[in-house]
Design an enzyme around this catalytic site. Structure first.
Site, short mmCIF file in Angstrom:
data_model
loop_
_atom_site.label_atom_id
_atom_site.label_comp_id
_atom_site.label_asym_id
_atom_site.label_seq_id
_atom_site.Cartn_x
_atom_site.Cartn_y
_atom_site.Cartn_z
N SER B 20 0.86 -1.17 0.00
CA SER B 20 0.00 0.00 0.00
C SER B 20 0.89 1.22 0.00
O SER B 20 1.94 1.22 -0.67
CB SER B 20 -0.93 -0.05 1.21
OG SER B 20 -1.86 0.98 1.17
N HIS B 47 -2.91 -1.48 -3.02
CA HIS B 47 -3.99 -0.50 -2.85
C HIS B 47 -3.86 0.58 -3.90
O HIS B 47 -2.76 1.05 -4.20
CB HIS B 47 -3.94 0.11 -1.45
CG HIS B 47 -4.31 -0.88 -0.38
ND1 HIS B 47 -4.08 -0.67 0.94
CD2 HIS B 47 -4.91 -2.10 -0.47
CE1 HIS B 47 -4.53 -1.71 1.64
NE2 HIS B 47 -5.02 -2.59 0.80
N ASP B 140 -4.51 -4.21 6.40
CA ASP B 140 -4.86 -5.15 5.33
C ASP B 140 -3.65 -6.04 5.04
O ASP B 140 -2.53 -5.57 4.94
CB ASP B 140 -5.27 -4.37 4.07
CG ASP B 140 -5.98 -5.25 3.05
OD1 ASP B 140 -6.51 -6.30 3.45
OD2 ASP B 140 -6.01 -4.87 1.88
#
Lengths: 293, 200
Positions: B20, B47, B140
């Site tokens: 991310s 992401h 995540d």
């Protein structure tokens, strides 16, 4: 047994420590549902179906698939709620704005060049964002009066919601942004099409009059009419290959020859048996045209 | 390269990589180094902006030796392939070694969610999976790493000290047993070592 075994927690928290759901458990579950309710989930894509089942188990604190099976077996009233919970209902107006541009500039003019009217089926319409987007496009093209729109979904609760043509205000920012992108003009918004009441955005009723909603199960349901356009976007991703083929046959049979089929931007007919009965009209937006009966 | 616990096992089937905020440069560096004949499929779940469909593959491709593909639903996972989870879809792996995409709600505020890619890949590839989690700002991937470890796959996180934003590697370290904590250059070395062993 507790007096009320079915209580839903309103704040969903995934139980990260729950054991994996086994395929054998899912088989027993789909079998029970088929026998008792005549819904067939056997050929749903495993990864997402398993996730939806886990979600239901966590949401109602059933802990095991066995418990869920027992509840479904003994509590028919729960079944509709169960279907609502496992159906994915995430959608937005004008999702993939570039698709809507292709629709307005190429597809719809093409159909209307040869016909005085246009019939459109939204298969798997969820809460209605897509069919209402279509109504807006048709209205702006001045052809809404010539259109007959049919929107169907497996989930009766979501159909009831869709019929209300009412959306949470918090979703309207994204809906409007998509609409602005569709027109390639960030200053254009959906404001003129909605009025606000009680924290909700209510669509102007003149946009809803040519739309009929009905419950229809793509898996078990038959062919009920023929259309110039069928939209089935991001619905078949929840099915396995076998079921995709089966459903595509129905969508094919529901189209007039030279009608258009539109699927989600990351879906494809490449791996499907029926691909040779369609040609690709726009690969980026996944627009296909039926060329063979 | 004795620091890498490759041991006897080199019969891996896939590599999943999650990242991310702060992972883009690491990913481009990795793609610039991994040779075109690297056999294992590499599945990236990074992401990204939900409503920007185009541009990310192109940006990652500039220095990559391998073609990068956003898979279509039900596309087979191929040896040699490099895949990127498409914008606004979860990217899952199905038994039978195909992708399946999903539009369900956000998971960890993300779609695509790293947890879903990792969890479904772990289910399909079991102990033949390598999971790598890079820099990022939320948790995540932590649950996904736990699922990979439960199936005895190999778990690697970017060294939190090196990560631009260390929340993601740190969350994974808290969630499960991590086999190796490596700097990006070491992760690349590891994959190159694996590549050479597989070529033997």
């Amino acid at each position: 047994m507790k007096s009320n075994p079915i209580s839903k927690s309103y704040l969903y928290t995934a139980n990260d420590n729950a054991p994996d759901i086994e395929i054998a458990d899912l088989r027993r579950l789909t079998q029970l549902i088929k026998e008792k309710y005549n819904y067939d989930f056997k050929d749903y894509a495993m990864s997402s179906f398993k996730r939806r089942i886990k979600r239901v188990i966590d949401l109602y604190k059933f802990k095991t698939v066995d418990k869920l099976i027992t509840v479904l077996d003994t509590t028919p009233d729960f079944f509709e709620e169960f279907v609502s919970e496992i159906t994915v209902n995430v959608t937005e107006m004008f999702r993939d704005p570039t698709f809507w541009r292709v629709l307005k500039d190429q597809i719809l003019p093409n159909v209307l060049m040869n016909h005085d009217s246009i019939s459109i089926w939204h298969a798997g319409c969820s809460s209605g964002e897509e069919v209402y987007s279509m109504a807006i496009v048709l209205k702006e093209m001045g052809v809404l009066d010539k259109a007959k729109l049919v929107a169907t979904d497996i989930d009766s609760a979501i159909i009831d919601k869709a019929k209300r043509a009412t959306f949470p205000i918090k979703n309207m920012e994204l809906n409007s942004k998509n609409y602005g992108r569709f027109h390639d003009d960030a200053t254009r918004t959906l404001d003129g099409y909605f009025r606000e009441a009680n924290g909700e955005a209510i669509l102007n009723p003149d946009l809803t009059k040519n739309i009929s909603f009905r419950r229809h199960d793509l898996v078990q349901g038959g062919i009920f009419s023929k259309f110039d356009l069928v939209l089935c976007r991001n619905v078949m991703i929840y099915f396995n290959q076998t079921l995709q083929n089966n459903v595509l046959n129905k969508l094919h049979d529901s189209l007039f020859k030279y009608g258009y089929l539109i699927i989600g931007s990351k879906e494809s007919l490449i791996w499907c048996e029926i691909a040779n009965k369609f040609i690709v009209v726009n690969n980026e937006e996944k627009v296909y045209k039926k060329i063979k009966d | 390269m004795s620091k890498f616990r490759l041991s006897s096992q080199t019969n891996y089937k896939a590599v999943v990589i999650g990242g991310s905020a702060g992972s883009f440069q690491s990913v481009t560096k990795l793609l610039a180094t991994i040779p075109s004949d690297f056999e294992l499929p590499i599945l990236f779940c990074l992401h990204r902006l939900k409503h920007v469909r185009n541009g990310f593959v192109e940006a990652l491709s500039i220095k990559s030796n391998k073609a990068i593909v956003e898979p279509l639903d039900k596309e087979p996972v191929r040896t040699n392939g490099v895949y990127l989870a498409p914008a606004n879809y979860h990217m899952c792996v199905e038994l039978g070694n195909t992708f399946s995409l999903a539009t369900d709600g956000l998971v960890n505020n993300s779609r695509p969610s790293i947890d879903l890619t990792f969890e479904t890949a772990a289910y399909v590839y079991r102990d033949k999976l390598i999971g790598i989690l890079l820099s990022g700002a939320n948790k995540d991937g932590a649950y996904g790493m736990k699922k990979i470890k439960e199936k005895n796959g190999l778990t690697i996180v970017q060294d939190p000290d090196e990560s631009m934003i260390n929340a993601m590697p740190t969350a994974a370290l808290a969630a499960t047993e991590i086999d190796m904590v490596l700097k990006v250059d070491e992760i690349i070395d590891f994959l190159m070592t694996l590549h050479k062993q597989m070529k033997r």
